[in-house]
Design a protein around this motif. Structure first.
Motif, short mmCIF file in Angstrom:
data_model
loop_
_atom_site.label_atom_id
_atom_site.label_comp_id
_atom_site.label_asym_id
_atom_site.label_seq_id
_atom_site.Cartn_x
_atom_site.Cartn_y
_atom_site.Cartn_z
N ARG A 358 0.84 -1.20 0.00
CA ARG A 358 0.00 0.00 0.00
C ARG A 358 0.87 1.24 0.00
NH1 ARG A 358 -3.34 2.92 4.25
NH2 ARG A 358 -1.78 2.29 5.75
N LEU A 359 0.48 2.17 -0.83
CA LEU A 359 1.12 3.49 -0.84
C LEU A 359 0.04 4.53 -0.70
CD1 LEU A 359 3.72 3.12 -3.74
CD2 LEU A 359 4.21 3.27 -1.30
N ALA A 360 0.32 5.52 0.11
CA ALA A 360 -0.67 6.58 0.30
C ALA A 360 0.06 7.91 0.42
CB ALA A 360 -1.52 6.33 1.53
N PHE A 361 -0.55 8.93 -0.07
CA PHE A 361 -0.04 10.28 0.16
C PHE A 361 -1.23 11.20 0.38
CE2 PHE A 361 -1.10 12.64 -3.64
CZ PHE A 361 -1.29 11.67 -4.59
N GLU A 362 -0.93 12.29 1.04
CA GLU A 362 -2.01 13.24 1.35
C GLU A 362 -1.39 14.62 1.53
OE1 GLU A 362 -4.28 11.87 4.65
OE2 GLU A 362 -5.59 13.62 4.70
N GLY A 363 -2.14 15.63 1.19
CA GLY A 363 -1.61 16.97 1.37
C GLY A 363 -2.71 18.01 1.50
N VAL A 364 -2.39 19.08 2.17
CA VAL A 364 -3.28 20.24 2.25
C VAL A 364 -2.50 21.45 1.76
CG1 VAL A 364 -4.77 19.39 4.09
CG2 VAL A 364 -2.69 20.60 4.68
N HIS A 365 -3.22 22.35 1.13
CA HIS A 365 -2.62 23.58 0.60
C HIS A 365 -3.39 24.77 1.13
CE1 HIS A 365 0.47 22.57 -2.41
NE2 HIS A 365 -0.16 21.41 -2.46
N GLY A 366 -2.66 25.81 1.39
CA GLY A 366 -3.30 27.04 1.82
C GLY A 366 -2.47 27.73 2.87
#
Lengths: 487, 543
Positions: A358-366
């Motif tokens: 499993r590979l996962a990535f996540e991000g928030v911008h602002g």
């Protein structure tokens, strides 16, 4: 040469015949003069005897040699044997109550209608660092004839002071291809962990009210949270080759505060030495902590599910991608949010042995000031980086990888070994710049209790920063639908 | 359960000490007096969870700590055979059984006559069914197949019933019946105990619910197995250990009865893994002016892979339902150990399921729920049962399998598979001992048959006569399996210690006790002289 060839051919033929079993079946002893009784029913005058005396042994050894040889070890082992038998006599006496009639009575308490679509059952979970949560779930299944269900759940203890949820699920709403999942939840968690943002180093300094990015000290805070979530999707393809585009709308109402000094219910770990978040960190640097968070988040999501079955997939892959965020709204909140998670199931030798990657990535911008700290991507806990406490690491970017080897032990019990690795960072450059902050590793294993179509519960033992155990009777998939289980 | 090898080695060292046992000079007993008139015993309750906890958890623990050695069966006669009793009636083991007789089995009055009047729900067990009275007034327990495996349970129930009858066990009269819904009536006072709720009046909706679980045949008919109600008062199942304390006729511990210990061989042959107390039935019967308990085997629908199909257990027949040993090994091996059953595939016939002779290892076969008499089985028990199995030839099995009314190809496969499994059983357990049998005196010689050669399990052999530790005579066994050795000259009592030797080694020594004088005769047999089970190439170790 001819003779040699004939011999070889004859031997080969004979070997082939023998490998495939008896082709010339023997007579099965039909001609044997077998001794036996003259008739099924005893005729008068026939020899007979009491049970146990038919052998007509005139003399026999009083003691068999093995009885003499084994006398001493038998005496020694008699002690633990009687202890075990004594304990189990009590257990057995209790279990004797559970005859078929008792099971039927228990069933009548748990299942409320003849179609067995309405009832309740107890639920339990255990999370290392928090203890046991107990509760109950009431269900109303197959409401409209197409598998729609309503569940009402309530629990307390462990992670929660209390947690309550009402949920409506329909994988095929009214028989259509529309998937609908509506959830309303309210929970109070008295001892959530906060240990800084990013990957700061620990400190022994006596300075208080640190910048959250400056140091890592395990602190506690409380959260009261109300959640309303809706997910709507449309299924294309077939159940084992499904493409589900959709969207989700989530409203999170959170209020934070100083931690409680003791668990109010049931068992819990003795973590009273952890200070309150406000004692260590400057909470004014945590957007949303003081005033609370009310966030409406809208996301488009796409799911590709090409696994061969539900509870125990042996091949295939699953991809979930989300993109969206919180549009500018009250309390000066606005950010974009995106992420993806892909898991691949690779059968090894037989379908029962599976390697899951499993590979996962996540991000928030602002703007940092407009992204509540509670909405940052997080690592740590049973779904994301086992061996670390829940939400141990937080930052604007997250990467997580897992390799898990699953193998069978029993028809309904499997075991697994896993390696989780992950990291958070402020931006992608920092994430992959190859210097400074380390990647975090968690290793461990566990057991799962499942059928081919359904996972009933798992026990995971993980070691990373701590040695933590997670146990749950909820249907806890290894890689959960994180965007609806946010804490 | 394996015996502790070290302790057994010590025991073997002392095995030759002491005098031989001696048999009385009396006719061989073929009938046991266990049918004395007794007051009615109490009924035995069966609590599933308690029973399973006991056999899966408690008994394996305490058994391991008991260090029990193999004890000979208590219910044999001087020839190491099982006499007739309320447990068993010798049939194919001692005489010829025609295909017609085997196919008929215990059935006297034939299948139920339509119409059927439903008088109660079945209760108990997992398979749907009901109790019905036929047009002649006889009562039957009627059971159906499950839709994923049409014909399986009903056909298996009938044919395994015939096999066990032919072997000698007491079994109910099971037959196949076909009917339409219009052939059913519902008694006004019929009752059912549903899964949810208390016992109540049975309705047509209940009947239809039962019928809905069953596949339908041509013209919408239903096929079921009908087990004729046994005459007598049911007293519940048979405890795997001990005795029924309120039955004065039941004096031999069940775990030491050959009829139950040897049952392991038959169960392995037929893949009858569902061995629990409630698959036996004690009946308080009234026969010949006496009232006593007769012991039955019942409920065979899950043999021949039926239990495997119903529970989806590919490991059925290989592992207990909770097998500490195998599951523990699987855990320690981290999944690297691929177990033999993992590579097996189901047959093309849903009525057969996964029943196969491929990789069949009789010594490694395991019932689903540990059954204590199986643990106690020794080589003599296994030999007794194995030679009964070997008596089933193709003609007999074809006639029996035909009772199941499977498709022709499935029937042919089933007969072939049963023969192959029987052959495996013969190689495993007949060749574990000195398989000389059917002893008789011919003049000044003692003659016997080598069942290993008779049944095609071996090509040749030599009989060695042993005195002390020395071989004093060797006699080659004839090509047909017959062999004769000189009788010892004695006025009173003589013991011949014999063993068979083949290319792969010698079998354990057996004793034949003979009476001397002017009328030499065989007085008794000790199948295996003593000490632990022999281990050798191709021969199994004892459980």
């Amino acid at each position: 040469m001819i003779v040699f060839a004939l011999v070889v051919a004859w031997s080969s033929l004979r070997a082939i015949v023998q490998v495939h079993g008896p082709d010339a079946e023997p007579t099965r002893g039909a001609a044997l003069p077998l001794p036996g009784p003259p008739a099924d029913a005893r005729p008068s005058g026939a020899a007979h005897a009491e049970p146990g005396d038919a052998r007509k042994l005139r003399t026999r050894r009083r003691h068999e040699p093995e009885d003499i040889a084994l006398f001493v070890p038998r005496v020694i082992l008699a002690v633990p044997r009687f202890v075990i038998a004594g304990v189990f006599t009590g257990v057995s006496g209790v279990l004797a109550v559970f005859d078929d009639g008792a099971l039927a009575r228990i069933r009548r308490v748990l299942v409320w209608n003849r179609a067995e679509t309405i009832g309740w059952f107890p639920i339990a979970s255990f999370q290392g660092g928090y203890g046991i949560s107990l509760g109950a779930r009431i269900y109303f299944n197959d409401l409209f004839g197409h598998g729609e269900s309503v569940t009402i759940e309530s629990g307390a203890g462990g992670l929660y002071l209390h947690a309550n949820q009402l949920r409506f699920q329909a994988e095929r709403l009214a028989g259509s291809r529309v998937l609908l999942d509506v959830r309303v939840r309210y929970d109070r968690t008295p001892r959530l962990v906060f240990q800084g943002l990013g990957n700061p180093p620990p400190t022994e300094s006596a300075v208080v009210r640190f910048d959250p990015r400056a140091t890592s000290v395990r602190t506690r805070y409380t959260q009261d949270r109300a959640l309303a979530a809706l997910r709507l999707a449309y299924e294309l393809g077939s159940p084992r080759r499904a493409i589900r585009p959709g969207f989700s709308l989530v409203f999170n109402h959170r209020r934070f505060g100083r931690d409680r000094t003791r668990q109010a219910f049931l068992l819990g770990p003795d973590d009273r030495e952890d200070p309150s978040i406000a004692e260590v960190y400057d909470v004014s640097r945590l957007p949303g902590f003081a005033e609370g968070v009310d966030v409406v988040r809208l996301s488009g999501n796409l799911e590709l599910d090409f696994r061969d079955r539900g509870g125990l997939p042996s091949r295939g892959f699953r991809l979930v991608a989300i993109g969206g965020g919180a549009p500018p709204q009250a309390r000066d909140v606005a950010f974009a949010h995106y992420g993806a998670e892909a898991s691949v199931h690779l059968p090894l030798s037989t379908r029962a042995r599976v390697l899951v990657v499993r590979l996962a990535f996540e991000g928030v911008h602002g703007d940092d000031r407009r992204i509540p700290f509670s909405e940052l991507p997080r690592l740590g806990g049973p779904f994301r980086l086992r061996g670390y406490r829940l939400n141990r690491f937080r930052d604007r970017r997250l990467v997580l990888g897992t390799a898990e080897y699953r193998f069978p032990i029993h028809q309904v019990v499997g075991a697994h070994l896993f390696v989780d690795v992950g990291r958070v960072a402020y931006d992608w450059r920092e994430m992959f710049d190859g210097r400074g902050d380390p990647w975090h590793w968690g290793v461990g294993g566990g057991f799962s209790f499942r059928t081919l179509e359904r996972l009933h519960f798992r026990i995971d033992l993980g070691y990373g920063e701590d040695f933590l155990v997670v146990f749950s009777t909820d249907a806890m998939a290894a890689f959960a639908d994180r965007h609806l289980l946010e804490l | 359960m394996r015996r502790t090898s070290l302790w057994m080695a010590m025991a073997a060292a002392t095995a030759c000490a002491g005098p031989h046992a001696r048999f009385e000079d009396t006719p061989v007993v073929w009938y046991v007096d266990d049918d004395d008139d007794i007051p009615p015993p109490s009924s035995r309750d069966f609590a599933h969870i308690q029973y399973l906890t006991d056999v899966i958890v408690l008994r394996p623990l305490t058994t391991a700590l008991e260090l029990r050695d193999l004890e000979p069966a208590h219910d044999t006669n001087a020839l190491d055979e099982v006499p007739n009793s309320t447990w068993f009636t010798n049939r194919i083991g001692v005489r010829s059984v025609s295909p017609e007789e085997a196919a008929r089995g215990p059935v006297i009055a034939g299948p139920p006559q339509l119409p059927l009047e439903v008088i109660a729900g079945k209760g108990g067990g997992r398979n749907p069914g009901f109790i019905a009275r036929d047009a002649s007034g006889r009562r039957f327990v009627v059971k159906f197949d499950r839709k994923p495996n049409p014909l399986m349970q009903t056909g298996t129930d009938v044919l395994v019933d015939r096999i066990f009858w032919t072997i000698g066990y007491n079994v109910p009269a099971d037959t196949l019946v076909r009917f339409r819904r219009a052939d059913l009536r519902l008694a006004k006072d019929a009752e059912i105990t549903p899964k949810i709720g208390k016992p109540r009046r049975m309705t047509w909706a209940d009947v239809d619910d039962i019928l809905a679980t069953s596949p339908r045949g041509q013209g919408g008919s239903y096929r079921a197995s009908a087990s004729e109600w046994l005459a007598g008062v049911p007293l519940g199942g048979i405890a795997p250990e001990g005795v029924r304390v309120d039955d004065p006729n039941d004096t031999l511990a069940h775990e030491h009865r050959r009829v139950l210990r040897g049952l392991r061989v038959f169960a392995a042959w037929l893949s009858h893994t569902d061995m629990k107390e409630d698959n036996f039935l004690d009946l308080y019967v009234h026969e010949n002016g006496r009232r006593f308990v007769r012991h039955y085997l019942v409920d065979f629908g899950e043999a021949l892979g039926g239990h495997q199909a119903e529970f989806g257990r590919a490991e059925d027949g290989w592992e207990y339902i909770v097998d500490w040993e195998k599951n523990g090994l699987a855990l320690l091996a981290l999944g690297l150990w691929i177990r033999p059953w993992e590579r097996l595939r189901p047959t093309p016939w849903p009525s057969i399921g996964g029943f196969t002779a491929e990789r069949f290892a009789p010594a490694k076969w395991r019932e689903a729920y540990p059954f204590r008499p199986f643990v106690e089985m020794d080589p003599a028990d296994a030999y007794w049962a194995a030679k009964i199995v070997m008596r089933f030839d193709r003609r007999l099995l074809t006639a029996i399998v035909a009772q199941a009314e499977f498709p022709a190809a499935a029937s042919g496969y089933l007969v072939d598979t049963l023969l192959l499994r029987a052959h495996a059983i013969g190689r495993t357990w007949i060749e574990t001992v000195t398989a000389l049998d059917a002893f008789h005196v011919a003049g000044d010689r003692l003659c016997a048959w080598d069942l290993g050669i008779v049944y095609g399990l071996a090509d040749e052999g030599v009989v060695e006569r042993i005195i002390g530790k020395h071989v004093v005579a060797r006699t080659r066994i004839g090509t047909g399996g017959r062999v004769c050795v000189p009788l010892p000259v004695t006025d009173d009592y003589g013991v011949l210690r014999l063993r068979v030797r083949r290319d792969d080694g010698a079998r354990p020594i057996m004793q034949v006790h003979v009476g001397g004088g002017d009328r030499p005769r065989v007085l008794g047999i000790i199948r295996s002289e003593g000490g632990p089970c022999m281990r050798g190439r191709g021969r199994p170790r004892c459980r």
